[in-house]
Write a protein that holds these residues in place. Structure first.
Motif: not given
Length: 267
Positions: A199-205
């Motif tokens: 989720g953190a990677a998706a949100g950051g992207t």
């Protein structure tokens, strides 16, 4: 596969009074530290000329990917830690590769590569010393075998070399690579840690795609505004503190990743 070997030898010779010192030093490789330090450097690094806005974003993306890498590799190999009779402190989960060694290599190595202050050779030397100290503490505390920490350093080094090279001309690639690694982690391990970092990677992207045109605003972020990080980190850390449904943990990670990247460009 491992045998106790070095871990047994080191842990068996550590004086009791030295254990608190080792625990303090090994905390330099704690993933929680990186989860806090990377966002702070992204928010305030450009203001104090420690990092350019693009480099600050690359550091953040690389660190998130490094955390995902740890989850993916530990699950993939599924190798247990040294026996409890050797360990001087409690440690959960699989042992190969060492999460502390992998994460420390990614964080301190990327920081040495991306900082805009000091001599590059000095930065790399300092990073190498910190990583080596953390690796030794993991052995001395008896929570890892020698192969665990060596594999962690190699895996972390290969990852940052690839991620930094691919994100050199396009900052967003650092987040895209993190998302790819996090996706692999979710496939391998449908766990709280895996979905949160995904989720953190998706949100950051997504956050970077929205915020990148205003990234120069990071140079003007007020030091006091870093307090706004507290609720974001609290939301993102909640799944790691209490048991939540995995979709909720994923949503918490998305809020963390998007908020950390986007909020300071709007302050």
């Amino acid at each position: 596969m491992h045998g106790t070997g070095v871990a047994d030898a080191l842990a068996g010779t550590v004086p009791e009074g030295l254990v608190p010192v080792l625990r303090a030093l090994t905390a330099l490789g704690d993933p929680v530290l990186f989860l806090v330090a990377a966002p702070v450097l992204y928010w305030l690094g450009p203001r104090y000329d420690l990092l350019s806005p693009d480099r600050a974003a690359r550091l953040l993306g690389v660190v998130v990917g490094g955390l995902a890498l740890v989850v993916a590799l530990k699950t993939l190999f599924g190798v247990h830690r040294p026996p409890a009779s050797v360990s001087l402190v409690h440690a959960d989960g699989y042992g190969f590769p060492s999460g502390h060694a992998t994460g420390a290599t990614v964080f301190y190595g990327a920081l040495a590569a991306l900082l805009t202050v000091g001599r590059r050779r000095t930065r790399y030397a300092a990073a190498a010393v910190v990583v080596a100290v953390i690796a030794v503490t993991r052995l001395a505390l008896g929570v890892h075998y020698l192969a665990d920490v060596l594999a962690g350093v190699v895996a972390g080094g290969l990852y940052i070399a690839l991620a930094l090279e691919l994100s050199r001309s396009r900052t967003g690639n650092a987040f895209a690579i993190a998302l790819g690694v996090a996706s692999a982690a979710v496939v391998l391990a449908w766990t709280m840690e895996a979905v949160t970092v995904f989720g953190a990677a998706a949100g950051g992207t997504v956050g970077w795609q929205v915020a990148r045109h205003r990234a120069n605003r990071l140079q003007n972020v007020s030091p006091s505004s870093v307090l706004a990080l507290a609720p974001l980190l609290a939301v993102g850390g909640l799944p790691l503190a209490i048991a939540l449904p995995l979709p909720v943990a994923t949503a918490a990670g998305i809020v963390l990743g998007f908020g950390v990247v986007w909020v300071p460009t709007r302050l």
